[in-house]
Structures are given as C-alpha cells and as structure tokens.
Motif scaffolding. Structure first.
Motif, PDB file in Angstrom:
ATOM      1  N   VAL A 188       4.230   2.140 -21.490  1.00 37.75           N
ATOM      2  CA  VAL A 188       3.343   0.979 -21.586  1.00 37.75           C
ATOM      3  C   VAL A 188       4.051  -0.170 -22.295  1.00 37.75           C
ATOM      4  N   ARG A 189       4.830   0.147 -23.342  1.00 34.53           N
ATOM      5  CA  ARG A 189       5.554  -0.899 -24.066  1.00 34.53           C
ATOM      6  C   ARG A 189       6.515  -1.635 -23.153  1.00 34.53           C
ATOM      7  N   ASP A 190       7.240  -0.898 -22.327  1.00 40.39           N
ATOM      8  CA  ASP A 190       8.183  -1.527 -21.393  1.00 40.39           C
ATOM      9  C   ASP A 190       7.449  -2.414 -20.382  1.00 40.39           C
ATOM     10  N   TYR A 191       6.274  -1.949 -19.954  1.00 39.74           N
ATOM     11  CA  TYR A 191       5.477  -2.753 -19.016  1.00 39.74           C
ATOM     12  C   TYR A 191       5.078  -4.079 -19.663  1.00 39.74           C
ATOM     13  N   PHE A 192       4.594  -4.011 -20.898  1.00 41.36           N
ATOM     14  CA  PHE A 192       4.160  -5.232 -21.576  1.00 41.36           C
ATOM     15  C   PHE A 192       5.327  -6.167 -21.855  1.00 41.36           C
ATOM     16  N   ARG A 193       6.472  -5.615 -22.187  1.00 44.66           N
ATOM     17  CA  ARG A 193       7.644  -6.462 -22.421  1.00 44.66           C
ATOM     18  C   ARG A 193       8.001  -7.245 -21.152  1.00 44.66           C
ATOM     19  N   GLN A 194       7.966  -6.541 -20.043  1.00 46.89           N
ATOM     20  CA  GLN A 194       8.280  -7.178 -18.761  1.00 46.89           C
ATOM     21  C   GLN A 194       7.238  -8.228 -18.412  1.00 46.89           C
ATOM     22  N   LYS A 195       5.952  -7.872 -18.553  1.00 49.97           N
ATOM     23  CA  LYS A 195       4.884  -8.798 -18.194  1.00 49.97           C
ATOM     24  C   LYS A 195       4.822  -9.982 -19.139  1.00 49.97           C
ATOM     25  N   ASN A 196       5.097  -9.759 -20.429  1.00 51.39           N
ATOM     26  CA  ASN A 196       5.104 -10.868 -21.384  1.00 51.39           C
ATOM     27  C   ASN A 196       6.185 -11.871 -21.030  1.00 51.39           C
ATOM     28  N   SER A 197       7.354 -11.361 -20.651  1.00 51.77           N
ATOM     29  CA  SER A 197       8.457 -12.236 -20.262  1.00 51.77           C
ATOM     30  C   SER A 197       8.121 -13.004 -18.990  1.00 51.77           C
ATOM     31  N   GLU A 198       7.561 -12.290 -18.014  1.00 52.29           N
ATOM     32  CA  GLU A 198       7.188 -12.938 -16.752  1.00 52.29           C
ATOM     33  C   GLU A 198       6.097 -13.983 -16.970  1.00 52.29           C
ATOM     34  N   SER A 199       5.097 -13.646 -17.791  1.00 47.97           N
ATOM     35  CA  SER A 199       3.992 -14.570 -18.051  1.00 47.97           C
ATOM     36  C   SER A 199       4.475 -15.819 -18.773  1.00 47.97           C
ATOM     37  N   PHE A 200       5.329 -15.608 -19.789  1.00 50.41           N
ATOM     38  CA  PHE A 200       5.863 -16.749 -20.533  1.00 50.41           C
ATOM     39  C   PHE A 200       6.643 -17.676 -19.598  1.00 50.41           C
ATOM     40  N   ASN A 201       7.500 -17.098 -18.779  1.00 50.73           N
ATOM     41  CA  ASN A 201       8.318 -17.910 -17.869  1.00 50.73           C
ATOM     42  C   ASN A 201       7.448 -18.667 -16.867  1.00 50.73           C
ATOM     43  N   TYR A 202       6.374 -18.003 -16.397  1.00 53.91           N
ATOM     44  CA  TYR A 202       5.493 -18.655 -15.431  1.00 53.91           C
ATOM     45  C   TYR A 202       4.737 -19.806 -16.084  1.00 53.91           C
ATOM     46  N   ILE A 203       4.166 -19.554 -17.275  1.00 54.82           N
ATOM     47  CA  ILE A 203       3.422 -20.599 -17.973  1.00 54.82           C
ATOM     48  C   ILE A 203       4.325 -21.791 -18.284  1.00 54.82           C
ATOM     49  N   LYS A 204       5.540 -21.506 -18.754  1.00 56.50           N
ATOM     50  CA  LYS A 204       6.484 -22.584 -19.057  1.00 56.50           C
ATOM     51  C   LYS A 204       6.846 -23.363 -17.791  1.00 56.50           C
ATOM     52  N   SER A 205       6.993 -22.666 -16.665  1.00 56.35           N
ATOM     53  CA  SER A 205       7.346 -23.347 -15.418  1.00 56.35           C
ATOM     54  C   SER A 205       6.234 -24.295 -14.981  1.00 56.35           C
TER      55      SER A 205
END
Length: 208
Positions: free
Chosen positions: A124-141
């Motif tokens: 679950v931790r690895d999933y959240f790390r991946q999703k947090n990174s993806e979400s941050f990059n999307y929001i910033k874009s």
C-alpha cells in the motif's frame, strides 16, 4: 445467485481488515468468517499479503472507473485554452474529481483498509508513493497550463500543488472515517471549498 469461494474470501477479508486491521487478522480468521478451511483458502490465495493486494487492486479499479466518467479528466489543457475565463471552482474540477462511485459500506471499508495500511504495509505504501507523485505532477501541470494561458496570476506552482495535494490526501483519511467535512464555527467545510479557498489565497499571496 451462488457466491464463489474466492468472493467469500475477499468479502470476509474486507470485513476483518476494516474492523480489526490487517496485522491483527490471520488467515484462519478469514477462513472461519468465509466458512471455509484454510487449505481451501490457500488454493485461491497464496498468502494474506496476496489477499491485501487483491483488495488494493479492487480499490484502484473503483477509483479508475469513477475518473473515466469525467469527460474532462486528462483533457484539462484543451479545456483551459478553449475557455475565456475559468473560476477557481472549475480549476478544482480540472485537478480533482468528486468520487461518483458507490458510496456504500463496501467502499467505506476499502478506503479504510487502504488508509490504515498506508504507513504500515509495503504494498500500500508503494501505491501511495506512486499515486502521490502522479497526482502532484498532474496538479502542477494544470497550474502551469493555467499560468501559461494567463488564467491565473503568477504563483509558485510547485508549492501550491503540494499544498493542494496534501489537503486532498487529508480529506481522503477523513473519508475513511466516514467524515465528509471539517466543522469550524458550526459551519461545515467540504474539500472542494477548502481547496478553492487555498488556491485563491496561494495565487493572491504570490503577488504581494
């Protein structure tokens, strides 16, 4: 309708993981609740970790299905450039989606399991790390596109994206506890209202 053994196992695991926690639930507990022997359970899942992984994948699928129901999701750049004016509320809709999946007991249990295991289980931790990174990059874009199109004032898009992502993550935890809002001075504040306020504040502060 006959319930398959595999479904019985997952249903039992979701109930037990959400009630007692993943670490406190044994394979034997799951088997007993599902009404099957442990030997039969191992025929379908090689370990308790495999069961959790299956549950995580179910959660991911539910969220993914909800996202796909939003015609604007993943198309924010074209929508931004095609509009002469965009409100803070609409920007929130570009960056986040209001979950439209089944707000039922099963979903509540799924999100409770995922949130409670986010800091304790590697899967679950690895999933959240991946999703947090993806979400941050999307929001910033989205913020970068808005800034480039002249739809928002100059601001630190990376800093603002981090703050907005953190707020949405905090509300996800509240949701896992069946709480949809934060109460302040007898007034309920939902996630989108708070995000909208922070977005306005972040843009305004950057111009002072």
């Amino acid at each position: 309708m006959t319930i398959l053994t595999k479904d019985k196992i997952i249903d039992a695991a979701i109930d037990l993981f959400s009630e007692n926690g993943y670490a406190q639930t044994s394979i034997r507990d799951i088997g007993q609740k599902a009404g099957i022997k442990s030997s039969s359970l191992y025929y379908h899942f090689e370990s308790k970790e495999a069961i959790l992984n299956y549950i995580l994948n179910e959660y991911i699928q539910v969220v993914s299905d909800s996202k796909h129901r939003h015609s604007w999701y993943g198309e924010s750049d074209s929508i931004i450039t095609d509009r002469s004016r965009i409100t803070a509320k609409e920007i929130m809709q570009f960056m986040f989606f209001k979950f439209e999946g089944p707000r039922n007991t099963r979903y509540r249990k799924l999100i409770k399991i995922i949130c409670s295991e986010a800091t304790r289980n590697d899967i679950v931790r690895d999933y959240f790390r991946q999703k947090n990174s993806e979400s941050f990059n999307y929001i910033k874009s989205v913020l970068d596109s808005l800034l480039e199109a002249g739809k928002i004032s100059k601001c630190d898009t990376a800093k603002l994206a981090g703050i907005l992502r953190s707020i949405s993550f905090a509300f996800m935890h509240l949701d896992s506890m069946d709480m949809q809002s934060i109460s302040k001075d007898d007034e309920d504040i939902d996630m989108f209202s708070l995000l909208e306020y922070v977005l306005k504040l972040g843009v305004e502060d950057s111009n002072e």
